[in-house]
Design a protein around this motif. Structure first.
Motif, PDB file in Angstrom:
ATOM      1  N   ASP A  47     -12.724  73.648  69.125  1.00  0.00           N
ATOM      2  CA  ASP A  47     -12.988  74.992  69.646  1.00  0.00           C
ATOM      3  C   ASP A  47     -14.229  75.040  70.524  1.00  0.00           C
ATOM      4  N   ALA A  48     -14.701  73.877  70.988  1.00  0.00           N
ATOM      5  CA  ALA A  48     -15.954  73.828  71.737  1.00  0.00           C
ATOM      6  C   ALA A  48     -15.717  73.876  73.246  1.00  0.00           C
ATOM      7  N   VAL A  49     -16.806  74.162  73.972  1.00  0.00           N
ATOM      8  CA  VAL A  49     -16.830  74.081  75.433  1.00  0.00           C
ATOM      9  C   VAL A  49     -17.696  72.882  75.801  1.00  0.00           C
TER      10      VAL A  49
ATOM     11  N   LEU B 189     -19.038  74.320  90.616  1.00  0.00           N
ATOM     12  CA  LEU B 189     -18.767  74.431  89.187  1.00  0.00           C
ATOM     13  C   LEU B 189     -17.255  74.374  88.992  1.00  0.00           C
ATOM     14  N   TYR B 190     -16.813  73.412  88.201  1.00  0.00           N
ATOM     15  CA  TYR B 190     -15.394  73.265  87.878  1.00  0.00           C
ATOM     16  C   TYR B 190     -15.147  73.742  86.448  1.00  0.00           C
ATOM     17  N   VAL B 191     -14.033  74.418  86.246  1.00  0.00           N
ATOM     18  CA  VAL B 191     -13.601  74.787  84.901  1.00  0.00           C
ATOM     19  C   VAL B 191     -12.178  74.281  84.709  1.00  0.00           C
ATOM     20  N   PHE B 192     -11.980  73.523  83.633  1.00  0.00           N
ATOM     21  CA  PHE B 192     -10.662  72.995  83.286  1.00  0.00           C
ATOM     22  C   PHE B 192     -10.269  73.516  81.906  1.00  0.00           C
ATOM     23  N   ARG B 193      -8.998  73.858  81.752  1.00  0.00           N
ATOM     24  CA  ARG B 193      -8.483  74.271  80.446  1.00  0.00           C
ATOM     25  C   ARG B 193      -7.346  73.342  80.040  1.00  0.00           C
TER      26      ARG B 193
ATOM     27  N   THR C 271     -11.772  73.397  76.643  1.00  0.00           N
ATOM     28  CA  THR C 271     -12.442  73.862  77.861  1.00  0.00           C
ATOM     29  C   THR C 271     -13.491  72.851  78.312  1.00  0.00           C
ATOM     30  N   ILE C 272     -13.400  72.453  79.565  1.00  0.00           N
ATOM     31  CA  ILE C 272     -14.376  71.540  80.165  1.00  0.00           C
ATOM     32  C   ILE C 272     -14.984  72.220  81.387  1.00  0.00           C
TER      33      ILE C 272
END
Length: 386
Positions: free
Chosen positions: A293-295, A368-372, A319-320
């Motif tokens: 459950d971490a980022v 800034l990249y966000v990956f799910r 989430t990364i």
């Protein structure tokens, strides 16, 4: 487990990050220019007037040498950030265009709208027009992720970011109006960069970036019983991003952030902003935590060795977030690929949901990249191209 207290090496007084933020007065490039960059840094971090500390990064410099380079302006190619395909240096941009670029990242700005204005109001075939087109092309937000961005009410919250203010000044001083496609070929930097690295970090966190990370850490269905997701700041360096996240003003309905800075201490920084860095290998920390459950937050992950790929593959959460280069210069993550390209080819269960430009130092091109993670199988649209 080793813990490092906040400090600034060879300063006259004990470094107190909270005090620096509360008394920060260098919010305007004009103020910094009037006092000089050297004096502002000395004053902010209580350095001696005879300071001779050598800042090592991509090059080595002292604070005074950096000021000498600033005073030299664009002589000897110090401001040659923009070259055509024929290697012809492009004339520097007007100050108004530089101010328009830095205003993209103002806490009060709606980034997507500001990008559109930045591009549409540029003179035809100007540097600004090319940069605006490039930044708009790289900008990507999945429709389902738009709620992560700061809304109007959030953009009215108080926000102090010394790095951002110093970065704005650097753009004006170095005649930098943002990255364009040929920034990939830039192989030099300026004496100011090692100073920024040591006192603040490798890349400046924008308000938009901090807000997105804070939102990602919130439970999917906020209730009193739901816990905030921990943020693992792996490779946290001097802890500036962790400190800014912990001190970010958030909405009353948002839960306080829990940020865990993790760094093996392989890099040296003159200033350390936090006292509780977990001094272990990043992969070891992730495996010990074993949280789903971490980022995961990676700020300017190193290229050498297998650090980036090992950390990414060890992470079990959904989430990364990566702050790093968005072109092919190989400064972060992987020498031959941007992070989104590598993940698309090696971790197909992850999808890119956001790529936002970050305040980039002269000659850099950061995002800034966000990956799910797609828990149902192979993700789609992992390249971020519509």
């Amino acid at each position: 487990m080793e813990q490092w207290p906040p400090y600034c090496k060879e300063s006259k007084l004990t470094f107190k990050p909270k005090s620096l933020l509360e008394t920060w007065c260098y919010k305007s490039p004009d103020i910094i220019r009037a006092k000089t960059f050297e004096i502002c840094i000395r004053s902010a971090f209580w350095l001696h007037s005879s300071d001779s500390y050598v800042y090592h990064a991509s090059g080595s410099t002292t604070l005074h040498q950096a000021q000498v380079a600033i005073n030299a302006k664009g002589r000897a190619g110090l401001h040659a950030w923009y070259k055509t395909d024929e290697d012809i240096i492009v004339d520097p941009p007007p100050k108004t265009d530089i101010e328009a670029y830095t205003s993209l990242f103002a806490p009060s700005a709606s980034l997507e709208s500001a990008l559109n204005v930045f591009h549409h109001e540029a003179k035809k075939d100007s540097l600004r027009s090319h940069i605006g087109a490039y930044l708009r092309m790289k900008f990507y937000v999945d429709p389902a992720a738009k709620q992560l961005l700061p809304n109007k009410k959030a953009r009215e919250l108080e926000h102090t970011n010394p790095y951002f203010d110093m970065w704005k000044y650097s753009c004006e001083e170095l005649e930098w109006v943002g990255p364009w496609p040929n920034t990939t070929n830039t192989k030099f930097s300026h004496h100011m960069l090692p100073i920024f690295y040591h006192h603040f970090g490798c890349v400046c966190p924008s308000f938009q970036a901090l807000w997105v990370i804070a939102n990602l850490a919130q439970p999917s269905a906020p209730t009193k019983n739901k816990l905030v997701k921990p943020i693992f700041d792996v490779g946290s360096g001097n802890g500036y991003w962790t400190y800014m996240l912990r001190n970010l003003y958030i909405r009353e309905d948002m839960k306080p952030l829990q940020v865990y800075p993790v760094d093996d201490g392989s890099s040296e920084y003159r200033t350390v902003w936090i006292e509780d860095t977990v001094n272990v290998n990043g992969v070891e920390f992730i495996q010990q935590q074993n949280r789903t459950d971490a980022v995961l937050l990676l700020v300017y992950p190193i290229v050498s060795g297998s650090f980036t790929s090992s950390v990414l593959k060890a992470f079990k959460g959904d989430t990364i977030v990566v702050a790093g280069t968005q072109n092919g210069n190989g400064f972060t993550g992987f020498a031959d690929q941007a992070i989104d390209e590598w993940i698309a080819g090696n971790m197909p269960e992850w999808a890119l949901v956001m790529r936002l430009p970050l305040p980039s130092f002269a000659g850099k091109d950061d995002a800034l990249y966000v990956f799910r993670r797609n828990l149902g199988g192979v993700a789609t649209n992992s390249s971020g191209n519509a």
